[in-house]
Design a protein around this motif. Structure first.
Motif, PDB file in Angstrom:
ATOM      1  N   ASN A  40      60.758 -59.900  25.774  1.00 53.36           N
ATOM      2  CA  ASN A  40      60.003 -59.790  27.026  1.00 53.36           C
ATOM      3  C   ASN A  40      59.711 -58.333  27.381  1.00 53.36           C
ATOM      4  OD1 ASN A  40      59.771 -62.529  27.572  1.00 53.36           O
ATOM      5  ND2 ASN A  40      61.751 -62.626  28.602  1.00 53.36           N
ATOM      6  N   ASN A  41      60.698 -57.464  27.203  1.00 60.98           N
ATOM      7  CA  ASN A  41      60.504 -56.060  27.555  1.00 60.98           C
ATOM      8  C   ASN A  41      59.508 -55.370  26.632  1.00 60.98           C
ATOM      9  OD1 ASN A  41      62.481 -54.937  29.778  1.00 60.98           O
ATOM     10  ND2 ASN A  41      63.616 -56.484  28.667  1.00 60.98           N
ATOM     11  N   ILE A  42      59.655 -55.587  25.331  1.00 62.32           N
ATOM     12  CA  ILE A  42      58.715 -54.991  24.386  1.00 62.32           C
ATOM     13  C   ILE A  42      57.327 -55.582  24.579  1.00 62.32           C
ATOM     14  CG2 ILE A  42      58.136 -54.775  21.946  1.00 62.32           C
ATOM     15  CD1 ILE A  42      60.314 -52.929  22.789  1.00 62.32           C
ATOM     16  N   ASN A  43      57.297 -56.899  24.809  1.00 64.26           N
ATOM     17  CA  ASN A  43      56.014 -57.555  25.040  1.00 64.26           C
ATOM     18  C   ASN A  43      55.306 -56.981  26.260  1.00 64.26           C
ATOM     19  OD1 ASN A  43      54.094 -60.018  24.893  1.00 64.26           O
ATOM     20  ND2 ASN A  43      54.903 -60.114  26.961  1.00 64.26           N
ATOM     21  N   GLN A 397      58.263 -56.708  12.798  1.00 63.88           N
ATOM     22  CA  GLN A 397      57.006 -57.199  12.240  1.00 63.88           C
ATOM     23  C   GLN A 397      56.061 -57.643  13.351  1.00 63.88           C
ATOM     24  OE1 GLN A 397      56.201 -57.104   8.950  1.00 63.88           O
ATOM     25  NE2 GLN A 397      54.165 -57.673   9.670  1.00 63.88           N
ATOM     26  N   ALA A 398      56.633 -58.245  14.415  1.00 63.27           N
ATOM     27  CA  ALA A 398      55.797 -58.654  15.548  1.00 63.27           C
ATOM     28  C   ALA A 398      55.161 -57.445  16.222  1.00 63.27           C
ATOM     29  CB  ALA A 398      56.641 -59.446  16.557  1.00 63.27           C
ATOM     30  N   VAL A 399      55.938 -56.362  16.362  1.00 66.35           N
ATOM     31  CA  VAL A 399      55.385 -55.142  16.949  1.00 66.35           C
ATOM     32  C   VAL A 399      54.249 -54.612  16.086  1.00 66.35           C
ATOM     33  CG1 VAL A 399      55.890 -52.729  17.502  1.00 66.35           C
ATOM     34  CG2 VAL A 399      57.493 -54.505  18.181  1.00 66.35           C
ATOM     35  N   GLN A 400      54.457 -54.589  14.773  1.00 65.75           N
ATOM     36  CA  GLN A 400      53.415 -54.109  13.866  1.00 65.75           C
ATOM     37  C   GLN A 400      52.148 -54.946  13.976  1.00 65.75           C
ATOM     38  OE1 GLN A 400      53.068 -51.619  11.557  1.00 65.75           O
ATOM     39  NE2 GLN A 400      54.971 -50.641  12.185  1.00 65.75           N
ATOM     40  N   LEU A 586      54.159 -39.751  14.141  1.00 71.89           N
ATOM     41  CA  LEU A 586      54.751 -40.402  12.975  1.00 71.89           C
ATOM     42  C   LEU A 586      54.448 -41.890  12.932  1.00 71.89           C
ATOM     43  CD1 LEU A 586      58.250 -38.639  13.006  1.00 71.89           C
ATOM     44  CD2 LEU A 586      56.217 -38.025  11.680  1.00 71.89           C
ATOM     45  N   ASN A 587      54.157 -42.467  14.072  1.00 66.06           N
ATOM     46  CA  ASN A 587      53.896 -43.907  14.139  1.00 66.06           C
ATOM     47  C   ASN A 587      52.495 -44.131  14.697  1.00 66.06           C
ATOM     48  OD1 ASN A 587      56.712 -45.186  13.552  1.00 66.06           O
ATOM     49  ND2 ASN A 587      57.120 -43.569  15.034  1.00 66.06           N
ATOM     50  N   ASP A 610      55.326 -44.428  21.747  1.00 69.63           N
ATOM     51  CA  ASP A 610      56.139 -44.855  22.896  1.00 69.63           C
ATOM     52  C   ASP A 610      56.736 -46.237  22.670  1.00 69.63           C
ATOM     53  OD1 ASP A 610      53.559 -45.859  22.893  1.00 69.63           O
ATOM     54  OD2 ASP A 610      53.461 -46.081  25.055  1.00 69.63           O
ATOM     55  N   ILE A 611      55.969 -47.126  22.012  1.00 70.99           N
ATOM     56  CA  ILE A 611      56.493 -48.463  21.725  1.00 70.99           C
ATOM     57  C   ILE A 611      57.616 -48.381  20.704  1.00 70.99           C
ATOM     58  CG2 ILE A 611      55.923 -50.741  20.828  1.00 70.99           C
ATOM     59  CD1 ILE A 611      54.702 -50.187  23.532  1.00 70.99           C
ATOM     60  N   VAL A 612      57.436 -47.541  19.683  1.00 68.74           N
ATOM     61  CA  VAL A 612      58.477 -47.377  18.671  1.00 68.74           C
ATOM     62  C   VAL A 612      59.735 -46.775  19.305  1.00 68.74           C
ATOM     63  CG1 VAL A 612      59.101 -46.145  16.563  1.00 68.74           C
ATOM     64  CG2 VAL A 612      56.844 -47.180  16.781  1.00 68.74           C
ATOM     65  N   LEU A 613      59.550 -45.815  20.217  1.00 71.80           N
ATOM     66  CA  LEU A 613      60.693 -45.210  20.901  1.00 71.80           C
ATOM     67  C   LEU A 613      61.448 -46.248  21.715  1.00 71.80           C
ATOM     68  CD1 LEU A 613      62.335 -42.728  21.702  1.00 71.80           C
ATOM     69  CD2 LEU A 613      60.675 -42.312  23.541  1.00 71.80           C
TER      70      LEU A 613
END
Length: 706
Positions: A40-43, A397-400, A586-587, A610-613
């Motif tokens: 939920n937070n990443i989403n 993988q979902a983030v990617q 880098l990302n 920022d998402i990767v962090l």
């Protein structure tokens, strides 16, 4: 009487397996809750980032389109177009009227207006001495309106309808004209009445903007009802809805269906809609972005299903491990039970020694408490480690995947933004080319040059275009002859020869076109737009070329702030670059697409640092939680093992007392399990030994009497 405590809570194989599986499911539940919270937070982070990009791009595109409309309205009110409708053409000779009408028509056609923006333009004169016309964008002719005049509008109270909406987008309906009071003259003249009602019907439910007759000529532009859709890609998420409200909070355009527009509905029925509003300053409108459904970028259903499947698998694995592990655990107890049963069947009073060498090897050397702690800890470790692997694999993988979808969306919207900016410049150069100032300069400049002395020939007159609408978006402009020699520039006007262009860049086409590699006097390579201009000189048509160099902010203003943007021409030469980052990202993900109507390639490097962090932060938190769960699992396993071993401890104390010679001690237990077998074997052995002792004592007493 049997003690129920022993029956229910003894460390039997069944109880151990049940506790192991329950611990597995408990660990799965805890980690599933943590995992979904993480999702939920990443989403939410990805969703906020995506919504911000989409809404900002549409906002910028809408501002560009409104600026284009504003510039066009200012141009149509300028003397270049409005003087015709103030010159009492109805009382002038036919030749003059036709000549000026043709000039007006030529200027309007040279604007190359798109039906995607404007469908009709009305020019309404003030009284019967003036002419009124309608220009349909898709036609090359003017339609005369013989009866429509502002004095007729005033007689029928129609003038205030347009005055109060001066220079504002409005969508008129029949209600806006219900207050009309038809004059007697209009009722008598059927033709005028029909023309007026035809005019009103032509505006019904149309997107309209007018000048309110502020300069003596009423200019009304009937716009394409779907004008602002050009600020959106052809394909975008169905969950996005874009709307524009005017100064009266009326919905003048929406990307939703026409029924919503007809109902003037700005509300949505979803309970968790995301709604962003932003004022379109300096224009009296605001844009509204909505996410019209409770969708999530991650498929939580699929992740939840994966967790459930993993929970079932790990529970099954735990069951198998527990089943075979408890078989090992209880092997010594089965051996002990058999030895005790053999002892109970024997009539010998002497207790046989049971060797303990076989329990000093391998797993049998461990205490039962240690064995239970091991199996219970394993029951927690298996789901914890498996879920940790699932998080690092599935969620990353979902983030990617969602970042790929986001960068594609950013690229498509950026492509549309560039198109809109280029269309803006196309319209600007069209408007500039027909302006009276520029046309007048071109027709008189050569004559003036021939009259000047050689010493003053290079001193050029200037073109007063400082107030020309939209010219603030231009860095400078240059006029070239057909040989590529410049003869006027808006900067360094006394040295226009400083500006040159390759003759290959001067095309024989009436439409504006872009070149990618124009190098100016500052040795700066920039995209530029060129238009061929035809004008009369000494009875013949002469050609010149107008070149506009946009400001540096031309594309920077529509570039996403979290993306590196580059544009390359057909030869791969970079003609535009926007780098918002001071350090290497880098990302990031790359997107490439063709800019329509050009040979240019748009390249976007979208950063999601920022998402990767945030992902890393949650990942480290998850590792900490996993370590805490493992520590707690050992503590809980110890407590459960101690709780389950209480019957065994009591059995051990009883056996110790029996071993000291008290054969009257037996334990009450009715359970049909491993512990029950040991207790029954112990009781049988004790009772048997006790009986043998009593018989022997009886025999000894009888022998003593004899």
């Amino acid at each position: 009487m049997a003690n129920p405590y022993f029956n229910k809570l003894s460390p039997t194989r069944r109880n151990i397996i049940i506790v192991s599986v329950l611990l597995t499911l408990l660990a799965q539940t805890v980690l599933l809750t943590i995992g979904l919270s993480y999702v939920n937070n990443i989403n939410q982070s990805v969703q906020d980032k995506r919504e911000t990009n989409v809404s900002n791009q549409f906002y910028k595109n809408t501002l560009t389109q409104l600026g284009e409309l504003s510039n066009l309205m200012q141009l149509l009110q300028s003397p270049d177009f409005s003087d015709f409708f103030k010159s009492s053409m109805n009382v002038r000779d036919v030749l003059t009227v036709n000549q000026q009408k043709n000039d007006l028509l030529s200027k309007l056609n040279d604007l190359h207006l798109s039906t995607k923006m404007v469908q009709q333009i009305y020019f309404i004169g003030s009284d019967m001495n003036q002419l009124s016309f309608r220009k349909d964008t898709d036609l090359a002719t003017l339609t005369e309106l013989p009866n429509l005049r502002m004095d007729m509008f005033q007689e029928n109270n129609m003038d205030q309808v347009f005055l109060k909406d001066n220079n504002r987008l409005t969508r008129y309906s029949q209600k806006d004209f219900e207050h009309l009071t038809m004059s007697n003259q209009l009722n008598i003249n059927v033709e005028r009445k029909e023309e007026l009602y035809s005019f009103i019907n032509g505006l019904n439910n149309k997107l309209v903007i007018s000048n309110g007759n502020v300069n003596g000529v009423l200019v009304i532009m009937v716009l394409n009802n779907d004008l602002f859709r050009s600020g959106l890609p052809d394909v975008y998420s169905d969950d996005y809805q874009f709307s524009i409200l005017n100064h009266k909070d009326e919905l003048v355009w929406s990307s939703a269906d026409q029924q919503e527009l007809a109902n003037n509905n700005t509300q949505t029925n979803c309970q968790k809609c995301v709604k962003l509003e932003k004022e379109l300053n300096p224009y009296p409108y605001r844009v509204i972005f909505k996410q019209t459904s409770d969708f999530v970028l991650f498929s939580k259903k699929s992740i939840f299903s994966a967790f459930i499947a993993l929970s079932c698998l790990t529970a099954f694995v735990t069951f198998l491990i527990s089943y075979f592990y408890t078989k090992k655990i209880f092997y010594p107890y089965l051996v002990l039970t058999k030895k005790m049963q053999d002892q109970a069947r024997s009539d010998e009073l002497i207790l046989k020694y049971i060797s303990d060498e076989w329990i000093k090897k391998g797993i049998n050397s461990l205490s039962l408490r240690t064995k239970l702690i091991m199996i219970f800890s394993i029951a927690v470790i298996i789901p914890t480690l498996s879920d940790g692997f699932l998080y690092s694999r599935v969620l990353n993988q979902a983030v990617q995947n969602q970042m790929k979808e986001t960068v594609h969306e950013v690229g498509e919207f950026m492509n549309v933004s560039i198109q809109n900016r280029m269309d803006f410049m196309n319209q600007l150069i069209n408007q500039l080319s027909v302006s009276r100032q520029l046309q007048g300069y071109l027709t008189t400049q050569q004559d003036l040059d021939t009259l000047r002395s050689v010493a003053f020939r290079n001193i050029k007159s200037t073109i007063n275009l400082s107030m020309f609408p939209g010219l603030n978006e231009v860095n400078y402009f240059v006029l070239f002859d057909s040989n590529g020699h410049s003869f006027y520039s808006s900067i360094f006007s006394n040295n226009p020869e400083m500006f040159n262009i390759e003759i290959d860049n001067l095309a024989e086409t009436a439409a504006p076109y872009w070149i990618s590699g124009y190098t100016d006097v500052f040795n700066h390579t920039t995209p530029a737009i060129i238009k061929r201009i035809n004008y009369w000189h000494k009875g013949s048509i002469t050609q010149s070329y107008l070149l506009l160099v946009p400001r540096d902010s031309f594309l920077t203003e529509v570039s996403p702030m979290e993306s590196k943007v580059g544009i390359k021409d057909s030869q791969g030469k970079e003609i535009y670059s926007f780098q918002p980052f001071t350090t290497e990202q880098l990302n990031s993900l790359l997107w490439s697409g063709h800019i329509p109507d050009t040979q240019w390639q748009l390249n976007i490097e979208y950063s999601y640092e920022d998402i990767v962090l945030k992902n890393s932060q949650y990942y480290y938190r998850l590792l900490l939680i996993i370590v805490l769960i493992l520590i707690l699992s050992i503590i809980i396993s110890y407590m459960i093992a101690s709780f389950l071993l209480k019957p065994v401890e009591m059995l051990k104390r009883t056996m110790r007392i029996v071993g000291e010679g008290d054969f009257s001690r037996v334990m009450s237990y009715s359970g049909n399990n491993e512990i029950g077998e040991i207790i029954r074997s112990h009781n049988d052995m004790v009772l048997r030994l006790n009986g043998v002792i009593h018989e022997n004592m009886k025999m000894m007493e009888e022998n003593a009497k004899q």
